[in-house]
Design a protein around this motif. Structure first.
Motif, PDB file in Angstrom:
ATOM      1  N   THR A 134       0.854  -1.187   0.000  1.00  0.00           N
ATOM      2  CA  THR A 134       0.000   0.000   0.000  1.00  0.00           C
ATOM      3  C   THR A 134       0.888   1.234   0.000  1.00  0.00           C
ATOM      4  O   THR A 134       1.856   1.316   0.751  1.00  0.00           O
ATOM      5  CB  THR A 134      -0.916   0.022   1.240  1.00  0.00           C
ATOM      6  OG1 THR A 134      -1.742  -1.153   1.206  1.00  0.00           O
ATOM      7  CG2 THR A 134      -1.801   1.257   1.256  1.00  0.00           C
TER       8      THR A 134
ATOM      9  N   SER B 155       1.031   5.520   0.219  1.00  0.00           N
ATOM     10  CA  SER B 155       0.350   6.752   0.627  1.00  0.00           C
ATOM     11  C   SER B 155       0.896   7.892  -0.216  1.00  0.00           C
ATOM     12  O   SER B 155       2.105   8.037  -0.349  1.00  0.00           O
ATOM     13  CB  SER B 155       0.619   7.045   2.109  1.00  0.00           C
ATOM     14  OG  SER B 155       0.069   6.032   2.899  1.00  0.00           O
ATOM     15  N   TYR B 156      -0.016   8.658  -0.751  1.00  0.00           N
ATOM     16  CA  TYR B 156       0.364   9.779  -1.606  1.00  0.00           C
ATOM     17  C   TYR B 156       0.286  11.074  -0.816  1.00  0.00           C
ATOM     18  O   TYR B 156      -0.652  11.300  -0.063  1.00  0.00           O
ATOM     19  CB  TYR B 156      -0.574   9.875  -2.812  1.00  0.00           C
ATOM     20  CG  TYR B 156      -0.363   8.772  -3.804  1.00  0.00           C
ATOM     21  CD1 TYR B 156       0.443   8.965  -4.910  1.00  0.00           C
ATOM     22  CD2 TYR B 156      -0.957   7.525  -3.637  1.00  0.00           C
ATOM     23  CE1 TYR B 156       0.654   7.956  -5.834  1.00  0.00           C
ATOM     24  CE2 TYR B 156      -0.753   6.509  -4.546  1.00  0.00           C
ATOM     25  CZ  TYR B 156       0.056   6.733  -5.642  1.00  0.00           C
ATOM     26  OH  TYR B 156       0.265   5.724  -6.541  1.00  0.00           O
TER      27      TYR B 156
ATOM     28  N   HIS C  95      -4.664  11.137  -6.922  1.00  0.00           N
ATOM     29  CA  HIS C  95      -3.798  10.493  -5.935  1.00  0.00           C
ATOM     30  C   HIS C  95      -3.953  11.169  -4.581  1.00  0.00           C
ATOM     31  O   HIS C  95      -2.995  11.653  -4.011  1.00  0.00           O
ATOM     32  CB  HIS C  95      -2.333  10.587  -6.373  1.00  0.00           C
ATOM     33  CG  HIS C  95      -2.040   9.852  -7.624  1.00  0.00           C
ATOM     34  ND1 HIS C  95      -2.152   8.502  -7.738  1.00  0.00           N
ATOM     35  CD2 HIS C  95      -1.634  10.291  -8.831  1.00  0.00           C
ATOM     36  CE1 HIS C  95      -1.823   8.124  -8.962  1.00  0.00           C
ATOM     37  NE2 HIS C  95      -1.506   9.196  -9.643  1.00  0.00           N
TER      38      HIS C  95
ATOM     39  N   ARG D 253      -5.159   9.904  -1.503  1.00  0.00           N
ATOM     40  CA  ARG D 253      -4.952   9.217  -0.237  1.00  0.00           C
ATOM     41  C   ARG D 253      -3.990   8.032  -0.360  1.00  0.00           C
ATOM     42  O   ARG D 253      -2.792   8.208  -0.328  1.00  0.00           O
ATOM     43  CB  ARG D 253      -6.297   8.760   0.300  1.00  0.00           C
ATOM     44  CG  ARG D 253      -7.288   9.923   0.408  1.00  0.00           C
ATOM     45  CD  ARG D 253      -8.177   9.853   1.569  1.00  0.00           C
ATOM     46  NE  ARG D 253      -9.211  10.835   1.732  1.00  0.00           N
ATOM     47  CZ  ARG D 253      -9.319  12.039   1.263  1.00  0.00           C
ATOM     48  NH1 ARG D 253      -8.448  12.510   0.483  1.00  0.00           N
ATOM     49  NH2 ARG D 253     -10.316  12.837   1.536  1.00  0.00           N
ATOM     50  N   THR D 254      -4.544   6.844  -0.433  1.00  0.00           N
ATOM     51  CA  THR D 254      -3.711   5.639  -0.515  1.00  0.00           C
ATOM     52  C   THR D 254      -4.155   4.778  -1.686  1.00  0.00           C
ATOM     53  O   THR D 254      -5.263   4.941  -2.203  1.00  0.00           O
ATOM     54  CB  THR D 254      -3.816   4.804   0.778  1.00  0.00           C
ATOM     55  OG1 THR D 254      -5.168   4.383   0.935  1.00  0.00           O
ATOM     56  CG2 THR D 254      -3.365   5.588   1.994  1.00  0.00           C
TER      57      THR D 254
ATOM     58  N   ASP E 266      -3.670   0.512  -3.071  1.00  0.00           N
ATOM     59  CA  ASP E 266      -3.116  -0.836  -2.952  1.00  0.00           C
ATOM     60  C   ASP E 266      -2.524  -1.206  -4.300  1.00  0.00           C
ATOM     61  O   ASP E 266      -3.215  -1.163  -5.327  1.00  0.00           O
ATOM     62  CB  ASP E 266      -4.202  -1.837  -2.546  1.00  0.00           C
ATOM     63  CG  ASP E 266      -4.755  -1.555  -1.150  1.00  0.00           C
ATOM     64  OD1 ASP E 266      -3.943  -1.225  -0.269  1.00  0.00           O
ATOM     65  OD2 ASP E 266      -5.976  -1.661  -0.967  1.00  0.00           O
TER      66      ASP E 266
ATOM     67  N   SER F  10      -7.733   1.871  -5.577  1.00  0.00           N
ATOM     68  CA  SER F  10      -7.849   2.972  -4.619  1.00  0.00           C
ATOM     69  C   SER F  10      -9.316   3.342  -4.477  1.00  0.00           C
ATOM     70  O   SER F  10     -10.176   2.734  -5.115  1.00  0.00           O
ATOM     71  CB  SER F  10      -7.039   4.184  -5.091  1.00  0.00           C
ATOM     72  OG  SER F  10      -7.666   4.799  -6.193  1.00  0.00           O
TER      73      SER F  10
END
Length: 167
Positions: free
Chosen positions: A10, A12-13, A90, A92-93, A95, A107
């Protein structure tokens, strides 16, 4: 390329990584790869200044100056639009699954698959990888949270692409 074992993780952006990717894209695609356009804009600007200085046709000089400034305005507008669009994509996060076929992303905004056969370029930045499927279409993958084996695999694919282009 050697067989690659599937990797799931995962990411995180954050805004900084995404903005850095867009800035790098703009600097390479719009400035470094389009040098002749900037040389022409500079020559046109210099000629319009010359016309102003010599008392030439002021209307013609203004039009030339506007033409010389137009590429800067277009690149700035494109950069703002690209940053806004990319930040929305982009937020949140995501996979990520990297395997022998490509990269799958899931996402909150949806899911997608990028096959290796469609990847045209891979750029490595200090904090991320940019994976291109066209000259202006890319996905950003932050290094923070990305397994070292995936980073090494992306570097190897990028090097293989560079060698393939020179052949």
């Amino acid at each position: 390329m050697a067989a690659f074992e599937t990797q799931r993780f995962t990411l995180s952006y954050d805004d900084g990584v995404v903005k850095d990717a867009v800035r790098t894209f703009i600097m390479r695609r719009a400035f470094a790869e389009q040098r002749m356009m900037w040389v022409m804009a500079a020559l046109i600007a210099a000629f319009s200044v010359y016309l102003f200085g010599t008392g030439g046709n002021d209307i013609f000089a203004v039009v030339l100056l506007l033409l010389a400034v137009a590429p800067f305005i277009c690149v700035f507008a494109f950069q703002r639009m690209l940053i806004t669009r990319t930040l929305k994509r982009h937020r949140r996060t995501a996979d990520i699954t990297v395997d022998a076929d490509g990269i799958a992303v899931v996402s909150e905004i949806g899911e997608g698959q990028m096959f290796w056969r469609d990847v045209t370029e891979i750029w490595e930045l200090p904090n991320a990888f940019m994976v291109f499927t066209d000259t202006t279409v890319f996905d950003t993958f932050p290094k923070d949270g990305m397994p070292d084996v995936v980073q090494a695999y992306l570097r190897a694919r990028a090097a293989q692409m560079v060698v393939g282009q020179k052949a």
